[in-house]
Design a protein around this motif. Structure first.
Motif, PDB file in Angstrom:
ATOM      1  N   VAL B 103       0.859  -1.185   0.000  1.00 44.47           N
ATOM      2  CA  VAL B 103       0.000   0.000   0.000  1.00 44.47           C
ATOM      3  C   VAL B 103       0.890   1.228   0.000  1.00 44.47           C
ATOM      4  CG1 VAL B 103      -1.750   1.281   1.277  1.00 44.47           C
ATOM      5  CG2 VAL B 103      -1.821  -1.225   1.235  1.00 44.47           C
ATOM      6  N   ILE B 104       0.669   2.103  -0.983  1.00 48.51           N
ATOM      7  CA  ILE B 104       1.534   3.263  -1.143  1.00 48.51           C
ATOM      8  C   ILE B 104       0.715   4.529  -1.013  1.00 48.51           C
ATOM      9  CG2 ILE B 104       3.151   4.421  -2.709  1.00 48.51           C
ATOM     10  CD1 ILE B 104       3.489   1.717  -4.121  1.00 48.51           C
ATOM     11  N   LEU B 183      -0.847  -7.435  -5.133  1.00 49.20           N
ATOM     12  CA  LEU B 183      -1.661  -6.218  -5.257  1.00 49.20           C
ATOM     13  C   LEU B 183      -0.867  -5.012  -4.790  1.00 49.20           C
ATOM     14  CD1 LEU B 183      -4.509  -4.860  -5.675  1.00 49.20           C
ATOM     15  CD2 LEU B 183      -4.823  -5.135  -3.219  1.00 49.20           C
ATOM     16  N   VAL B 184      -0.954  -3.946  -5.568  1.00 50.00           N
ATOM     17  CA  VAL B 184      -0.424  -2.664  -5.115  1.00 50.00           C
ATOM     18  C   VAL B 184      -1.585  -1.678  -5.086  1.00 50.00           C
ATOM     19  CG1 VAL B 184       1.028  -0.693  -5.762  1.00 50.00           C
ATOM     20  CG2 VAL B 184       1.949  -3.013  -5.912  1.00 50.00           C
ATOM     21  N   ILE B 185      -1.662  -0.901  -3.999  1.00 53.13           N
ATOM     22  CA  ILE B 185      -2.646   0.189  -3.946  1.00 53.13           C
ATOM     23  C   ILE B 185      -1.851   1.486  -3.868  1.00 53.13           C
ATOM     24  CG2 ILE B 185      -4.472   1.265  -2.575  1.00 53.13           C
ATOM     25  CD1 ILE B 185      -5.339  -1.429  -1.655  1.00 53.13           C
ATOM     26  N   ALA B 186      -2.139   2.401  -4.767  1.00 56.35           N
ATOM     27  CA  ALA B 186      -1.395   3.665  -4.785  1.00 56.35           C
ATOM     28  C   ALA B 186      -2.361   4.830  -4.694  1.00 56.35           C
ATOM     29  CB  ALA B 186      -0.576   3.768  -6.062  1.00 56.35           C
ATOM     30  N   LYS B 206      -1.131  -6.206 -10.347  1.00 52.05           N
ATOM     31  CA  LYS B 206      -2.420  -5.516 -10.314  1.00 52.05           C
ATOM     32  C   LYS B 206      -2.337  -4.305  -9.387  1.00 52.05           C
ATOM     33  CE  LYS B 206      -7.181  -5.698  -9.524  1.00 52.05           C
ATOM     34  NZ  LYS B 206      -8.439  -6.341  -9.557  1.00 52.05           N
ATOM     35  N   THR B 207      -2.798  -3.150  -9.853  1.00 53.27           N
ATOM     36  CA  THR B 207      -2.649  -1.926  -9.079  1.00 53.27           C
ATOM     37  C   THR B 207      -3.958  -1.154  -9.028  1.00 53.27           C
ATOM     38  OG1 THR B 207      -0.357  -1.798  -9.790  1.00 53.27           O
ATOM     39  CG2 THR B 207      -1.317   0.212  -8.884  1.00 53.27           C
ATOM     40  N   LEU B 208      -4.390  -0.852  -7.811  1.00 51.69           N
ATOM     41  CA  LEU B 208      -5.593  -0.043  -7.644  1.00 51.69           C
ATOM     42  C   LEU B 208      -5.196   1.373  -7.264  1.00 51.69           C
ATOM     43  CD1 LEU B 208      -7.858  -2.446  -5.549  1.00 51.69           C
ATOM     44  CD2 LEU B 208      -8.041  -1.911  -7.996  1.00 51.69           C
ATOM     45  N   VAL B 209      -5.883   2.345  -7.855  1.00 51.65           N
ATOM     46  CA  VAL B 209      -5.657   3.730  -7.477  1.00 51.65           C
ATOM     47  C   VAL B 209      -7.002   4.319  -7.064  1.00 51.65           C
ATOM     48  CG1 VAL B 209      -3.688   4.048  -9.001  1.00 51.65           C
ATOM     49  CG2 VAL B 209      -5.987   4.511  -9.867  1.00 51.65           C
ATOM     50  N   SER B 210      -6.970   5.360  -6.233  1.00 45.10           N
ATOM     51  CA  SER B 210      -8.210   6.024  -5.845  1.00 45.10           C
ATOM     52  C   SER B 210      -8.169   7.426  -6.429  1.00 45.10           C
ATOM     53  CB  SER B 210      -8.320   6.075  -4.323  1.00 45.10           C
ATOM     54  OG  SER B 210      -9.503   6.744  -3.978  1.00 45.10           O
ATOM     55  N   LEU B 211      -9.150   7.736  -7.267  1.00 41.43           N
ATOM     56  CA  LEU B 211      -9.101   9.007  -7.989  1.00 41.43           C
ATOM     57  C   LEU B 211      -9.915  10.072  -7.259  1.00 41.43           C
ATOM     58  CD1 LEU B 211      -9.474   7.713 -11.642  1.00 41.43           C
ATOM     59  CD2 LEU B 211      -7.436   7.913 -10.215  1.00 41.43           C
ATOM     60  N   ASN B 212      -9.447  11.302  -7.342  1.00 40.21           N
ATOM     61  CA  ASN B 212     -10.196  12.379  -6.705  1.00 40.21           C
ATOM     62  C   ASN B 212     -10.464  13.531  -7.639  1.00 40.21           C
ATOM     63  OD1 ASN B 212      -7.520  13.100  -6.735  1.00 40.21           O
ATOM     64  ND2 ASN B 212      -7.270  12.718  -4.554  1.00 40.21           N
ATOM     65  N   PRO B 213     -11.271  13.281  -8.660  1.00 38.40           N
ATOM     66  CA  PRO B 213     -11.656  14.378  -9.547  1.00 38.40           C
ATOM     67  C   PRO B 213     -12.604  15.328  -8.831  1.00 38.40           C
ATOM     68  CG  PRO B 213     -12.948  12.452 -10.059  1.00 38.40           C
ATOM     69  CD  PRO B 213     -11.967  12.045  -9.005  1.00 38.40           C
ATOM     70  N   ILE B 214     -12.891  16.435  -9.446  1.00 33.70           N
ATOM     71  CA  ILE B 214     -13.841  17.393  -8.885  1.00 33.70           C
ATOM     72  C   ILE B 214     -15.226  16.759  -8.850  1.00 33.70           C
ATOM     73  CG2 ILE B 214     -15.055  19.510  -9.498  1.00 33.70           C
ATOM     74  CD1 ILE B 214     -12.154  20.447 -10.396  1.00 33.70           C
ATOM     75  N   MET B 215     -15.902  16.933  -7.733  1.00 37.20           N
ATOM     76  CA  MET B 215     -17.224  16.337  -7.586  1.00 37.20           C
ATOM     77  C   MET B 215     -18.224  17.379  -7.113  1.00 37.20           C
ATOM     78  SD  MET B 215     -16.566  12.633  -5.875  1.00 37.20           S
ATOM     79  CE  MET B 215     -15.628  11.376  -6.772  1.00 37.20           C
ATOM     80  N   ASP B 239     -18.844   4.780 -10.119  1.00 37.15           N
ATOM     81  CA  ASP B 239     -18.107   3.632 -10.663  1.00 37.15           C
ATOM     82  C   ASP B 239     -16.812   3.414  -9.885  1.00 37.15           C
ATOM     83  OD1 ASP B 239     -20.005   3.376 -12.734  1.00 37.15           O
ATOM     84  OD2 ASP B 239     -18.991   4.926 -13.886  1.00 37.15           O
ATOM     85  N   GLY B 240     -16.376   4.401  -9.135  1.00 36.97           N
ATOM     86  CA  GLY B 240     -15.120   4.354  -8.391  1.00 36.97           C
ATOM     87  C   GLY B 240     -15.394   4.671  -6.937  1.00 36.97           C
ATOM     88  N   PRO B 241     -14.527   5.411  -6.237  1.00 37.20           N
ATOM     89  CA  PRO B 241     -13.370   6.141  -6.794  1.00 37.20           C
ATOM     90  C   PRO B 241     -12.158   5.257  -7.087  1.00 37.20           C
ATOM     91  CG  PRO B 241     -13.541   6.544  -4.436  1.00 37.20           C
ATOM     92  CD  PRO B 241     -14.725   5.715  -4.815  1.00 37.20           C
ATOM     93  N   GLU B 242     -12.204   3.945  -6.713  1.00 38.20           N
ATOM     94  CA  GLU B 242     -11.049   3.098  -7.005  1.00 38.20           C
ATOM     95  C   GLU B 242     -11.154   2.485  -8.397  1.00 38.20           C
ATOM     96  OE1 GLU B 242      -9.362   1.624  -2.752  1.00 38.20           O
ATOM     97  OE2 GLU B 242     -10.155   0.095  -4.084  1.00 38.20           O
ATOM     98  N   PHE B 243     -10.046   2.491  -9.110  1.00 40.28           N
ATOM     99  CA  PHE B 243     -10.027   1.889 -10.444  1.00 40.28           C
ATOM    100  C   PHE B 243      -8.717   1.135 -10.641  1.00 40.28           C
ATOM    101  CE2 PHE B 243     -12.804   5.603 -11.024  1.00 40.28           C
ATOM    102  CZ  PHE B 243     -13.891   5.009 -11.653  1.00 40.28           C
ATOM    103  N   ASP B 244      -8.720   0.290 -11.661  1.00 42.25           N
ATOM    104  CA  ASP B 244      -7.494  -0.391 -12.070  1.00 42.25           C
ATOM    105  C   ASP B 244      -6.532   0.656 -12.638  1.00 42.25           C
ATOM    106  OD1 ASP B 244      -5.498  -1.682 -13.424  1.00 42.25           O
ATOM    107  OD2 ASP B 244      -6.801  -3.241 -14.264  1.00 42.25           O
ATOM    108  N   GLY B 245      -5.453   0.887 -11.938  1.00 43.90           N
ATOM    109  CA  GLY B 245      -4.541   1.968 -12.304  1.00 43.90           C
ATOM    110  C   GLY B 245      -3.942   1.826 -13.686  1.00 43.90           C
TER     111      GLY B 245
END
Ligand SMILES: Cc1cc2nc3c(=O)[nH]c(=O)nc-3n(C[C@H](O)[C@H](O)[C@H](O)COP(=O)(O)OP(=O)(O)OC[C@H]3O[C@@H](n4cnc5c(N)ncnc54)[C@H](O)[C@@H]3O)c2cc1C
Ligand SMILES: Cc1cc2nc3c(=O)[nH]c(=O)nc-3n(C[C@H](O)[C@H](O)[C@H](O)COP(=O)(O)OP(=O)(O)OC[C@H]3O[C@@H](n4cnc5c(N)ncnc54)[C@H](O)[C@@H]3O)c2cc1C
Ligand code: SF4
Ligand code: SF4
Ligand code: FES
Lengths: 473, 281
Positions: B103-104, B183-186, B206-215, B239-245
């Motif tokens: 986890v990063i 698994l890597v989470i970034a 496999k890498t998951l990222v959590s995105l933070n676009p404007i909401m 659909d997220g905020p986690e997606f396949d990086g």
């Protein structure tokens, strides 16, 4: 009855000067005075066969309420409307009367129809100005129903059920009730104070509104039914999922969905400096689409200070789905219509900011399955316009969250919840209506669906009670 | 109204609070978020659910002062109340079945990564954690991470604490030293996530990222949070905020997040969540 006034046209409704109103968020039209209302009401022929009533999705008792206006009994007229329509101040303003009640009016055959919408608005405004809200006195019948979504459909279902004695809780995901009435339709067409008061009246009558509750996340429909003691659920979650074009540049800085643009302005009051909501300061704005939502977005952009606002629509005025009155108001205010044009690409600068849009001219070919003439691009007719903001207004689909979290709930291939004539879904005790079922439609049809479902839910719960009693005996 | 039951400064610009919200405390899972609004005039601001305490009905949030809303919140105190607090929003992380995870977290992104590390550990996975900060003064959550990891690596850009370098440098070192992860989470600044993904792609992890676009709404209604994932338009809030990086178009995301930088109704823009800081590799 006194002889009808045979003036051919509607009594005109006073409005703000277009140049002035194009720069403020105050309501465009002022509504009738008492004298104007009585005069317009006197144009009604009180037809025995009541064609206008059939044109109204909730069967407002039109000749009756209009007759009461001619007698000066404005409060009585209000109560008459209220028998079938819980939101007259809203409907009088936003119903597409020209395709509903007024389209059937006998006076409209040769001349202008009776201004039913304007009269409805007048009596509702009169009522608000002259009375203090009082709670309707209804004895509880001890049954609980949950309503998901506080748009017109949810509100009308809740209103009807609470009149029958049900304990109704509305779960709303946003901070404010009203659905599209609050976040979509702009202040200058439908003042938010009116929506607030209509909701306050429902609350006074005993309906509970729980905001900040996203059903499907915080609670599922099954939990509402099994753990929280609700005997039926009415899903009125609307059609809020915006569509995009899928053309290059659509994720650029300065491209909005109409929903986002309108939500920032209406719900979050970006035009008011007392609110912290940011919105783009635009000079040249293109709105893609030709519906009511596109008109609202365009007129909002103008009021937020844009110099040039274009409607980009791929067909012509004749096919435009927006209400005539809104197109007319938009034209008066200076919105520029680029009809028979289709966007090809949104042009961005090196920072991703919108700097223009490439359009292609269209011509109308043969009618398609919807009966409208199909627009075809004219080869080689591409041209650019200079804009810094693009608002995409291509319609919306139902939000998939409820479907995804409710096992056994059937939906169509485009996500609309499937119901029978009674508003019942594929799940027992679960009913649905409004835009969540039909896709984007109208306020009054959403309210009509809410009424149908309220009656069905009442029958369902009462028959269950009767069965239980029979078993007990 | 939602009551602030505790407040703790983690560093000069990062604050942890617990908010009374019993239903969310019961329902919220790792990977999900809330949206708060302080008062009638405030913005709707998304924050990750950093912790849930169903037993006392509170939800933990950890936030960096980025603009007006987060500054006003950081100035509020225990016992104060905020107007709106809605959630849980977004999809929970899918963390079942992994054996060895890394986890990063970068900057305040460490706070967003923390519940995932905790959940992986609780699921029985072996968890390495790499958290990166600009310097020693802003290191946060060190003890919390230590408690839920097998190995914890703290990095600083200037070498004032822990490993001298970026989180990607540490990750590369571990991978080249023979470490294997399924698994890597970034989670952190967009450039950081992008560079982690470039690296894990080379190693096929496999890498998951959590995105933070404007909401705005957080319910799939406004489309403001749209991101391109695998060539398709997705709404991060539903659909997220986690997606396949490896599928995310980070350049598109960085572009969209610039939307309000010019138009904020806010005078000071000093600290910016580090979201727009220079690429970390
Ligand atoms: C900009 C605009 C202008 C329009 N102008 C007109 C007009 O002039 N005349 C007209 O007749 N019609 C107009 N319409 C259409 C009309 O507003 C809609 O048809 C009508 O509001 C539909 O009502 P509804 O109750 O089905 O849904 P909505 O009004 O969409 O309400 C649904 C509510 O459910 C909530 N919700 C959704 N999902 C959940 C969930 N999971 N949990 C809890 N709550 C949830 C939403 O937040 C929303 O408040 C317009 C629409 C728009 C967008
Ligand atoms: C799902 C999700 C989870 C989040 N979780 C956390 C969290 O746990 N802790 C935390 O500290 N922050 C988190 N954020 C980020 C946080 O929501 C933003 O920093 C928020 O804008 C702060 O609001 P503000 O009013 O204080 O600042 P604003 O005034 O809104 O913004 C200040 C500056 O940041 C820029 N900005 C605004 N929003 C974003 C964004 N989404 N991405 C990049 N730049 C932006 C603005 O352009 C402006 O320059 C999360 C965001 C999302 C979408
Ligand atoms: S509710 Fe709408 S359609 Fe019905 S009478 Fe009133 S304005 Fe006409
Ligand atoms: S059709 Fe027109 S004239 Fe006849 S009753 Fe209705 S409103 Fe009056
Ligand atoms: S935040 Fe509005 S759709 Fe995701």
């Amino acid at each position: 009855m006194a002889k009808a006034n045979m003036r051919p046209d509607k009594v005109e409704m006073p409005a703000q000067d277009p140049k002035v109103r194009a720069r403020n968020f105050d309501e465009v039209t002022y509504g009738y005075t008492e004298e104007m209302a009585v005069e317009e009401a006197s144009r009604c022929l009180q037809c025995k066969h009541r064609p206008c009533v059939e044109g109204c999705p909730v069967n407002v008792q039109i000749p009756e309420f209009i007759h009461l206006i001619t007698e000066g009994d404005f409060e009585g007229a209000y109560q008459k409307i209220l028998e079938t329509n819980v939101l007259p101040a809203v409907c009088g303003r936003v119903c597409p009367q020209e395709t509903q009640c007024e389209s059937r009016c006998v006076r409209g055959i040769k001349h202008e129809p009776v201004g039913i919408g304007r009269l409805e608005r007048f009596v509702a405004d009169y009522h608000r100005a002259h009375s203090n809200p009082v709670a309707a006195k209804v004895e509880s019948n001890g049954h609980k129903v949950a309503v998901i979504g506080s748009g017109p459909s949810g509100l009308s279902c809740a209103g009807d059920l609470s009149k029958l004695g049900y304990e109704v809780v509305i779960f709303e995901s946003l901070q404010t009730g009203g659905g599209v009435l609050s976040y979509g339709i702009p202040e200058f067409r439908l003042p938010k104070s009116i929506v607030k008061e209509e909701i306050k009246q429902l609350e006074l009558d005993g309906v509970k509104l729980e905001t900040n509750m996203v059903v499907g996340r915080i609670l599922s429909i099954d939990e509402l039914l099994h753990d929280y003691g609700f005997e039926a659920v009415y899903v009125a979650s609307g059609a809020g999922l915006p569509k995009f074009l899928g053309i290059a540049g659509e994720n650029g800085v300065g491209v909005y969905s109409a929903n986002e643009y309108l939500t920032r302005t209406n719900l979050m009051k970006a035009y008011d400096d007392n609110y912290d909501t940011p919105i783009r300061k635009s000079k040249n704005v293109a709105v893609i689409g030709g519906g009511n939502v596109a008109m609202d977005a365009a007129r909002t952009a103008l009021r937020l200070g844009a110099e040039n606002v274009y409607i980009v629509y791929r067909r012509s005025f004749a096919e435009m789905p927006a209400r005539q009155e809104e197109v007319h108001h938009a034209q008066e205010e200076g919105i520029q219509f680029l009809n028979l044009n289709n966007p090809v690409e949104i042009n961005l600068d090196e920072h991703g900011e919108v700097v223009g849009m490439t359009l292609i001219r269209m011509e109308l070919g043969e009618p398609d399955s919807s009966g409208r003439r199909r627009p075809e691009p004219i080869p080689g007719s591409q041209h650019d316009i200079e804009v810094d903001t693009v608002i995409v207004s291509l319609g919306t689909d139902p939000n998939p969250l409820i479907k995804a979290t409710t096992p056994g709930l059937d939906v169509t291939n485009w996500g609309g919840i499937i119901v029978n004539d009674e508003g019942k879904t594929s799940r027992d005790a679960v009913y649905a209506g409004g835009d969540a079922v039909t896709g984007a439609a109208t306020v009054i049809s959403a309210m009509g669906a809410g009424k149908v479902a309220a009656a069905s839910i009442d029958r369902y719960i009462m028959s269950k009670e009767a069965e239980a009693e029979a078993e007990a005996n | 109204m939602f009551k602030i039951v505790s407040k703790e400064k983690l560093n000069d610009i990062v604050t942890r609070m617990y908010i009374e919200a019993p239903l969310i405390a019961k329902k919220g899972k790792a990977g999900q978020f809330i949206i708060f609004r302080i008062d009638e005039h405030g913005e709707r601001v998304p924050l990750t659910i950093a912790d849930t305490r169903p037993e006392d009905g509170t939800v933990g949030i950890i936030f960096q002062t980025a603009g007006k809303a987060t500054r006003l919140l950081s100035e509020m105190n225990e016992g104060d109340e905020i107007l709106d607090f809605v959630g849980p929003l977004g999809k929970p992380s899918e963390l079942d079945g992994y054996k060895k995870a890394c986890v990063i977290g970068g900057g305040v992104g460490t706070a967003i990564a923390y519940p995932s590390a905790k959940a992986l550990k609780a699921n029985g996975a072996e968890v390495d954690v790499i958290v990166g900060f600009r310097n020693k003064d802003i290191v946060i959550l060190e003890d919390d991470f230590r408690a839920c990891s097998d190995n914890l690596y703290v990095t600083t850009d200037d070498g004032s604490y822990g490993y001298h370098g970026f989180v990607t440098d540490k990750l590369r070192e571990l991978l080249e030293g023979g470490k294997e992860y399924d698994l890597v989470i970034a989670i952190g600044p967009v450039p950081m996530m992008k560079f982690v993904c470039d690296l894990t792609k080379e190693h096929n992890i496999k890498t998951l990222v959590s995105l933070n676009p404007i909401m705005v709404d957080g319910t799939g209604m406004c489309g403001g949070c749209r991101v391109m994932v695998g060539g398709e338009l997705k709404f991060a809030c539903v659909d997220g905020p986690e997606f396949d990086g490896h599928e995310v178009d980070f350049d598109d995301l960085m572009m969209r997040n610039r939307t309000y930088s010019k138009f904020e109704k806010e005078e000071d823009h000093k600290c910016n969540l580090g979201l727009k800081q220079k690429a970390q590799a």
